[in-house]
Write a protein that holds these residues in place. Structure first.
Motif, PDB file in Angstrom:
ATOM      1  N   SER B  56       0.779  -1.027   0.032  1.00 57.34           N
ATOM      2  CA  SER B  56       0.020   0.006   0.071  1.00 57.34           C
ATOM      3  C   SER B  56       0.833   1.385  -0.071  1.00 57.34           C
ATOM      4  O   SER B  56       0.357   2.219  -0.604  1.00 57.34           O
ATOM      5  N   LEU B  57       2.174   1.268   0.867  1.00 57.88           N
ATOM      6  CA  LEU B  57       2.864   2.394   0.673  1.00 57.88           C
ATOM      7  C   LEU B  57       3.630   2.695  -0.619  1.00 57.88           C
ATOM      8  O   LEU B  57       3.924   3.636  -0.934  1.00 57.88           O
ATOM      9  N   LEU B  58       3.896   1.526  -1.203  1.00 56.71           N
ATOM     10  CA  LEU B  58       4.303   1.401  -2.596  1.00 56.71           C
ATOM     11  C   LEU B  58       3.557   2.212  -3.400  1.00 56.71           C
ATOM     12  O   LEU B  58       3.714   2.962  -4.515  1.00 56.71           O
ATOM     13  N   ALA B  59       2.293   1.710  -3.343  1.00 52.28           N
ATOM     14  CA  ALA B  59       1.017   2.518  -4.262  1.00 52.28           C
ATOM     15  C   ALA B  59       1.156   3.663  -4.088  1.00 52.28           C
ATOM     16  O   ALA B  59       0.922   4.586  -5.109  1.00 52.28           O
ATOM     17  N   LEU B  60       1.089   4.319  -2.836  1.00 55.95           N
ATOM     18  CA  LEU B  60       1.202   5.611  -2.510  1.00 55.95           C
ATOM     19  C   LEU B  60       2.267   6.323  -3.205  1.00 55.95           C
ATOM     20  O   LEU B  60       2.060   7.499  -3.751  1.00 55.95           O
ATOM     21  N   ALA B  61       3.461   5.918  -3.152  1.00 54.95           N
ATOM     22  CA  ALA B  61       4.632   6.336  -3.783  1.00 54.95           C
ATOM     23  C   ALA B  61       4.352   6.558  -5.411  1.00 54.95           C
ATOM     24  O   ALA B  61       4.797   7.395  -6.000  1.00 54.95           O
ATOM     25  N   VAL B  62       3.924   5.519  -5.803  1.00 53.35           N
ATOM     26  CA  VAL B  62       3.746   5.293  -7.635  1.00 53.35           C
ATOM     27  C   VAL B  62       2.606   6.612  -7.611  1.00 53.35           C
ATOM     28  O   VAL B  62       2.441   7.069  -8.706  1.00 53.35           O
ATOM     29  N   LEU B  63       1.537   6.350  -6.732  1.00 50.96           N
ATOM     30  CA  LEU B  63       0.264   7.550  -7.002  1.00 50.96           C
ATOM     31  C   LEU B  63       1.016   8.789  -7.087  1.00 50.96           C
ATOM     32  O   LEU B  63       0.772   9.618  -7.850  1.00 50.96           O
ATOM     33  N   GLY B  64       2.120   9.238  -6.168  1.00 54.15           N
ATOM     34  CA  GLY B  64       2.710  10.269  -6.172  1.00 54.15           C
ATOM     35  C   GLY B  64       3.108  10.736  -7.494  1.00 54.15           C
ATOM     36  O   GLY B  64       3.156  11.676  -7.972  1.00 54.15           O
ATOM     37  N   VAL B  65       3.751   9.785  -8.335  1.00 54.57           N
ATOM     38  CA  VAL B  65       4.498   9.896  -9.609  1.00 54.57           C
ATOM     39  C   VAL B  65       3.501   9.989 -10.299  1.00 54.57           C
ATOM     40  O   VAL B  65       3.584  11.171 -11.232  1.00 54.57           O
ATOM     41  N   HIS B  66       2.319   9.315 -10.436  1.00 53.54           N
ATOM     42  CA  HIS B  66       1.023   9.718 -11.163  1.00 53.54           C
ATOM     43  C   HIS B  66       0.812  10.939 -11.176  1.00 53.54           C
ATOM     44  O   HIS B  66       0.381  11.564 -12.241  1.00 53.54           O
ATOM     45  N   ILE B  67       0.544  11.403 -10.018  1.00 48.90           N
ATOM     46  CA  ILE B  67      -0.219  12.870  -9.996  1.00 48.90           C
ATOM     47  C   ILE B  67       0.835  13.894 -10.238  1.00 48.90           C
ATOM     48  O   ILE B  67       0.554  14.967 -10.950  1.00 48.90           O
ATOM     49  N   GLY B  68       1.879  13.713  -9.703  1.00 51.02           N
ATOM     50  CA  GLY B  68       2.842  14.855 -10.116  1.00 51.02           C
ATOM     51  C   GLY B  68       3.260  14.863 -11.538  1.00 51.02           C
ATOM     52  O   GLY B  68       3.558  15.988 -12.025  1.00 51.02           O
ATOM     53  N   THR B  69       3.476  13.918 -12.170  1.00 54.72           N
ATOM     54  CA  THR B  69       3.645  14.040 -13.948  1.00 54.72           C
ATOM     55  C   THR B  69       2.571  14.533 -14.597  1.00 54.72           C
ATOM     56  O   THR B  69       2.735  15.231 -15.455  1.00 54.72           O
ATOM     57  N   ALA B  70       1.436  13.965 -14.050  1.00 55.80           N
ATOM     58  CA  ALA B  70       0.240  14.617 -14.729  1.00 55.80           C
ATOM     59  C   ALA B  70       0.302  16.043 -14.595  1.00 55.80           C
ATOM     60  O   ALA B  70      -0.462  16.870 -15.323  1.00 55.80           O
ATOM     61  N   LEU B  71       0.473  16.600 -13.584  1.00 56.30           N
ATOM     62  CA  LEU B  71       0.548  18.098 -12.948  1.00 56.30           C
ATOM     63  C   LEU B  71       1.404  18.837 -13.969  1.00 56.30           C
ATOM     64  O   LEU B  71       1.556  19.911 -14.535  1.00 56.30           O
ATOM     65  N   ALA B  72       2.641  18.154 -14.023  1.00 51.78           N
ATOM     66  CA  ALA B  72       3.847  18.744 -14.598  1.00 51.78           C
ATOM     67  C   ALA B  72       3.687  18.902 -16.134  1.00 51.78           C
ATOM     68  O   ALA B  72       4.176  19.801 -16.862  1.00 51.78           O
ATOM     69  N   ASP B  73       3.061  17.906 -16.578  1.00 51.07           N
ATOM     70  CA  ASP B  73       2.727  17.891 -18.007  1.00 51.07           C
ATOM     71  C   ASP B  73       2.062  18.963 -18.456  1.00 51.07           C
ATOM     72  O   ASP B  73       0.960  19.365 -18.198  1.00 51.07           O
ATOM     73  N   SER B  74       2.738  19.877 -19.364  1.00 50.73           N
ATOM     74  CA  SER B  74       1.967  21.195 -19.786  1.00 50.73           C
ATOM     75  C   SER B  74       0.808  20.911 -20.706  1.00 50.73           C
ATOM     76  O   SER B  74       0.108  21.728 -20.980  1.00 50.73           O
ATOM     77  N   PHE B  75       0.585  19.688 -21.168  1.00 46.46           N
ATOM     78  CA  PHE B  75      -0.141  19.550 -22.655  1.00 46.46           C
ATOM     79  C   PHE B  75      -1.591  19.589 -22.018  1.00 46.46           C
ATOM     80  O   PHE B  75      -2.626  20.109 -22.562  1.00 46.46           O
ATOM     81  N   VAL B  76      -1.943  18.847 -20.835  1.00 46.38           N
ATOM     82  CA  VAL B  76      -2.963  18.961 -20.247  1.00 46.38           C
ATOM     83  C   VAL B  76      -3.370  19.669 -19.248  1.00 46.38           C
ATOM     84  O   VAL B  76      -2.524  19.586 -18.304  1.00 46.38           O
ATOM     85  N   PRO B  77      -4.359  20.498 -19.197  1.00 38.45           N
ATOM     86  CA  PRO B  77      -4.427  21.560 -18.069  1.00 38.45           C
ATOM     87  C   PRO B  77      -5.419  20.802 -16.801  1.00 38.45           C
ATOM     88  O   PRO B  77      -6.234  20.274 -17.044  1.00 38.45           O
ATOM     89  N   ILE B  78      -4.694  20.587 -15.695  1.00 36.79           N
ATOM     90  CA  ILE B  78      -5.347  20.008 -14.544  1.00 36.79           C
ATOM     91  C   ILE B  78      -5.469  21.043 -13.400  1.00 36.79           C
ATOM     92  O   ILE B  78      -6.409  21.209 -12.879  1.00 36.79           O
ATOM     93  N   GLY B  79      -4.403  21.527 -13.142  1.00 37.17           N
ATOM     94  CA  GLY B  79      -4.261  22.350 -12.097  1.00 37.17           C
ATOM     95  C   GLY B  79      -4.152  21.829 -10.521  1.00 37.17           C
ATOM     96  O   GLY B  79      -4.640  20.703 -10.212  1.00 37.17           O
ATOM     97  N   TRP B  80      -3.452  22.431  -9.629  1.00 38.90           N
ATOM     98  CA  TRP B  80      -3.085  22.096  -8.305  1.00 38.90           C
ATOM     99  C   TRP B  80      -4.160  21.693  -7.544  1.00 38.90           C
ATOM    100  O   TRP B  80      -4.185  20.763  -6.564  1.00 38.90           O
ATOM    101  N   THR B  81      -5.090  22.491  -7.383  1.00 38.53           N
ATOM    102  CA  THR B  81      -6.270  22.281  -6.675  1.00 38.53           C
ATOM    103  C   THR B  81      -7.051  21.131  -7.014  1.00 38.53           C
ATOM    104  O   THR B  81      -7.681  20.351  -6.144  1.00 38.53           O
ATOM    105  N   ALA B  82      -6.878  20.601  -8.199  1.00 36.15           N
ATOM    106  CA  ALA B  82      -7.510  19.318  -8.648  1.00 36.15           C
ATOM    107  C   ALA B  82      -6.903  18.194  -7.986  1.00 36.15           C
ATOM    108  O   ALA B  82      -7.471  17.020  -8.153  1.00 36.15           O
ATOM    109  N   VAL B  83      -5.798  18.345  -7.274  1.00 38.79           N
ATOM    110  CA  VAL B  83      -5.243  17.195  -6.517  1.00 38.79           C
ATOM    111  C   VAL B  83      -6.017  16.587  -5.501  1.00 38.79           C
ATOM    112  O   VAL B  83      -6.259  15.753  -5.296  1.00 38.79           O
ATOM    113  N   VAL B  84      -6.807  17.486  -4.671  1.00 35.74           N
ATOM    114  CA  VAL B  84      -7.525  17.393  -3.501  1.00 35.74           C
ATOM    115  C   VAL B  84      -9.004  17.575  -3.852  1.00 35.74           C
ATOM    116  O   VAL B  84      -9.824  16.974  -3.264  1.00 35.74           O
TER     117      VAL B  84
END
Ligand code: SF4
Lengths: 71, 228
Positions: B56-84
């Motif tokens: 479960s902790l590993l999943a959390l870490a991978v989720l961090g990567v998933h969310i971080g790269t989705a935000l950092a990718d400039s092609f799709v607008p998601i926005g920081w607030t959409a994380v929570v």
């Protein structure tokens, strides 16, 4: 490092007989036929504290705790 | 292959999302195995519990990567607030929003587990049961948002995940004991209905033509670029 002697206390009402504790701390815990722990009395020997702590942390029912041996 | 190097963030988002979902699936199954007191011959019961926690902790870490790269990718607008806060992403609002919702539920599960000793067993368990919901919401998020849903391998992976979780839940409900028959039948029916709903959604949504536009269009008149 100063070590205080500790004692393992089982909350018999909270215990659901998962038996994980006995796998992790066989030094003081055995299981009866229904999977409930049977505890050998006495304080925990110094080197065993770590194992006892792991058993306490693993208990799914949070039924165990470590207390100071005196008091 | 070129696309992989041109769009490393986008590909990382997709890959880490898939891996995180797989890890969450394993976590759920191990959790069910633990609570059902499954005792494998070659493994300690405490090892099942430790695997449940560590994966479960590993999943959390991978989720961090998933969310971080989705935000950092400039092609799709998601926005920081959409994380929570769910349903704020301009990109595929509904489907990204489900991901946020799943993440919020998971955060609650993780945080209450971290302070389990302080909040007590009963409250911890009540929150922990949200894991099933989080997993199901994550499944719809994955299928609805994912650009890979049409791939045969991806559908196979989802189907395997759905099958093992459904089997674990039904097995648990079957073996849990004679009481609460109505509640158990109700939960089993709800689980099967969720799975049926998922395949119905797949057929009507991501697997039907033009999903990438329909997934976007409900919220905005200006369709996002289509990415493969
Ligand atoms: S692990 Fe906890 S619930 Fe299970 S037998 Fe030991 S004390 Fe009881």
């Amino acid at each position: 490092m100063k070590r205080t002697a500790r004692r393992l206390v089982i909350d018999r009402i909270a215990c659901t007989g998962h038996g994980l504790c006995a796998e992790l701390f066989p030094e003081q815990l055995a299981l009866d036929d229904w999977g409930y722990p049977i505890q050998s009395p006495g304080p925990i020997a110094g080197g065993d504290t770590r194992h006892a702590q792991r058993a306490v942390a693993a208990c799914p029912a949070l039924a165990m705790r470590l207390e100071a041996a005196r008091g | 292959m070129n696309a992989l190097f041109n769009d490393p963030l986008w590909f990382t988002t997709r890959a880490s999302g898939t891996v995180a979902f797989g890890l969450l699936t394993v976590t759920v199954v191990l959790g069910v195995a633990g609570v059902a007191r499954y005792a494998p011959a070659r493994m300690g019961r405490f090892e099942v519990a430790a695997l449940h926690r560590n994966i479960s902790l590993l999943a959390l870490a991978v989720l961090g990567v998933h969310i971080g790269t989705a935000l950092a990718d400039s092609f799709v607008p998601i926005g920081w607030t959409a994380v929570v806060v769910p349903f704020l992403s301009p990109y595929r609002t509904t489907w990204v929003g489900l991901g946020t919702l799943a993440f919020d539920l998971l955060l609650a599960v993780y945080l209450t587990s971290a302070v389990r000793l302080r909040i007590g067993q009963r409250r911890w368990k009540a929150v922990h049961l949200c894991s099933y919901g989080a997993w199901a919401v994550a499944l719809f998020h994955a299928a609805g948002t994912g650009s890979d849903t049409r791939l045969g391998l991806q559908i196979t992976l989802y189907s395997v995940c759905v099958a093992v979780v459904l089997a674990a839940i039904l097995w648990r409900l079957y073996t849990v004991g004679p009481g609460h028959l109505a509640a158990r039948v109700g939960l089993a029916t709800a689980s099967v209905a969720t799975v049926a709903g998922f395949y119905g959604f797949l057929a009507a949504g991501p697997l039907a033509p033009n999903w990438s536009h329909r997934a976007q269009q409900a919220q905005s008149t200006e369709p996002m670029g289509e990415r493969r």
